[in-house]
Design an enzyme around this catalytic site. Structure first.
Site, mmCIF file in Angstrom:
data_model
loop_
_atom_site.group_PDB
_atom_site.id
_atom_site.type_symbol
_atom_site.label_atom_id
_atom_site.label_comp_id
_atom_site.label_asym_id
_atom_site.label_seq_id
_atom_site.Cartn_x
_atom_site.Cartn_y
_atom_site.Cartn_z
ATOM 1 N N ASN A 19 0.876 -1.173 0.000
ATOM 2 C CA ASN A 19 0.000 0.000 0.000
ATOM 3 C C ASN A 19 0.912 1.222 0.000
ATOM 4 O OD1 ASN A 19 -1.852 2.001 0.425
ATOM 5 N ND2 ASN A 19 -2.706 1.136 2.313
ATOM 6 N N GLU A 393 -8.283 -4.627 4.923
ATOM 7 C CA GLU A 393 -8.091 -4.390 3.493
ATOM 8 C C GLU A 393 -6.944 -5.218 2.926
ATOM 9 O OE1 GLU A 393 -8.299 -0.393 4.968
ATOM 10 O OE2 GLU A 393 -9.205 0.238 3.079
#
Ligand code: ADP
Length: 433
Positions: A19, A393
């Site tokens: 990320n 996530e």
């Protein structure tokens, strides 16, 4: 240093989840079947002399090193180096999964990365100028360093591509949409999708039959109407500034304030937009903090500005949830997630007290008992329920990555086990957050 891998996980392999933000890269090495983490870490303050890399291997072994002037590429290189040293590269590393913020109207699901995908993500950079270039930096670093490793892009906008035009179009000149892409895209789609799936499994009902509102309340906040498993409306729009009150973002304001304030203060559009992004929200209203813990504590101690910040946050959130039910025509469950949604019994209780007319009724004991990574029902039994569902996530990115690379794998079947494992680890996240 490496954990034992169960039979099915060994078959599906490990996924490196990345990320990449504007000045940081968060990463984790995930078993998509069980959700277990073998390693996680962060490279932060990238591009500055203070750039720092921290890696935690589970169950033990930590590494912290300075990377002065370090870039996204430098972090990815060190992480891949660690994976090579621990014997993962070339054996059980299935691929890399990247969170990509903006997929425009083109990407409606997760995709294998190739040069065409890279070009498309780059073409959406004007819609997410802070995020997409950073996401690409992570993708290109992996491509250059390990060209044979499959990569998958998982988009924050993809889940919302099912919204109907009456929900995604703004009432502005047609050309703004056709030429400039001005429409509601929605964000936090990875989280809204993950918690919807979790909620269905908790309720023991097929997601395809459920009408949910999911409220992701972290530093950024958004709520989504999920009908039969797909997003039909959401509060964030062209940018993540739209919608709910957030830590430092205003959410909805009258667009007329831009010219009004430009005329009164001499600030230009860029300066005003920055103030709406970084000096507003809980921070702007309370004058003390963007952190809900600080604001809620001060409100309880009688601080009037903090009380006002809390009231505006809760009022706007409740109003948005009720509005989203229009797209559902029936509500089965309201789902709270994100740092505030998972941990603040105060916010959840205040929201439920305003939404009694929808059939929601707080179970005060259950509500008080949920926080720090636990999940469950916080309303009294009835046809409309409220749930706390910790988001994950990284796990959804890992599962999508495994599925896109090898469509025969079904990393989803261990859903509940995964939640319990990952949930206990997220306890640490929130304790430190
Ligand atoms: P991000 O959006 O950056 O992932 P998080 O999801 O961790 O952030 O959410 C951060 C928010 O969660 C902050 O406003 C923080 O105050 C809030 N939060 C974390 N723990 C609690 C708590 N125990 N009570 C109330 N709010 C909390």
């Amino acid at each position: 240093m490496t954990a034992a891998i169960s039979g099915r996980d060994a078959a599906s392999g490990l996924v490196l989840v990345l990320n990449s933000g504007s000045s940081s890269v968060k990463f984790a090495l995930v078993l998509p079947g069980s959700g277990e983490r073998l390693m996680e870490g962060i490279g932060e303050r990238l591009g500055t002399p203070e750039a720092l890399l921290r890696i935690q291997w589970f169950p033990a072994a930590a590494l912290e090193e300075r990377l002065p002037g370090g870039t996204h590429r430098a972090v990815v290189a060190r992480v891949l180096d660690q994976l090579a040293q621990t014997g993962h590269v070339g054996s059980d590393l299935l691929g890399a999964g990247h969170r990509v913020v903006h997929g425009g109207e083109r990407f409606t699901s997760s995709v294998r990365v190739d040069e065409a995908v890279i070009a498309a993500v780059r073409s959406f950079s004007h819609l997410a100028p802070l995020h997409n270039p950073a996401n690409l930096a992570g993708i290109e670093a992996v491509r250059d360093l390990l060209p044979d490793l499959p990569q998958v892009a998982v988009f924050d906008t993809a889940f919302h591509q099912t919204m109907p035009p009456h929900a995604f179009r703004y009432a502005v000149p047609e050309e703004w949409y056709t030429r400039h892409g001005v429409r509601r895209y929605g964000f936090h789609g990875i989280s809204h999708r993950f918690v919807s799936e979790q909620a269905a499994s908790m309720l023991g009902r097929p997601l395809g039959e459920l009408r949910l509102v999911t409220a992701h309340l972290g530093n950024g906040c958004s709520a989504t109407a999920v009908r039969d498993g797909v997003s039909v409306d959401t509060t964030m729009g062209l940018t993540p500034l739209d919608g709910l009150v957030m830590g430092t973002r205003s959410g909805d304001v009258d667009p007329g304030l831009l010219s009004y304030l430009a005329g009164r203060t001499g600030m230009n559009v860029g300066e005003l937009t920055r103030a709406l992004n970084v000096d507003s929200g809980l921070q702007g209203l309370s004058g003390m903090s963007n952190d809900m813990r600080t604001v809620a504590r001060a409100a309880a101690d009688g601080n009037e500005r903090a009380q006002l910040a809390l009231n505006v946050f809760v009022h706007r959130l409740s109003k948005a949830i009720a509005g989203l039910v229009v797209g559902l025509q029936r509500l089965d469950a309201l789902v709270f997630t994100g740092g505030i949604g998972e941990n603040s019994a105060v916010v959840r209780g205040l929201v439920l007290s305003r939404l009694g007319f929808l059939g929601l009724a707080e179970d005060p004991q259950a509500n008080a008992g949920h926080g720090r990574g636990t999940r469950g029902r916080i309303s009294l039994p009835g046809p409309v329920l409220a749930l706390v569902v910790p988001t994950d996530e990284e796990l959804l990115i890992a599962r999508d990555t495994a599925r896109v690379i090898d469509p025969d794998t079904d990393p989803d079947t261990d859903r509940d086990t995964a939640r319990d494992t990952a949930g206990s680890r997220r306890t640490t996240d929130h304790a430190k957050g």
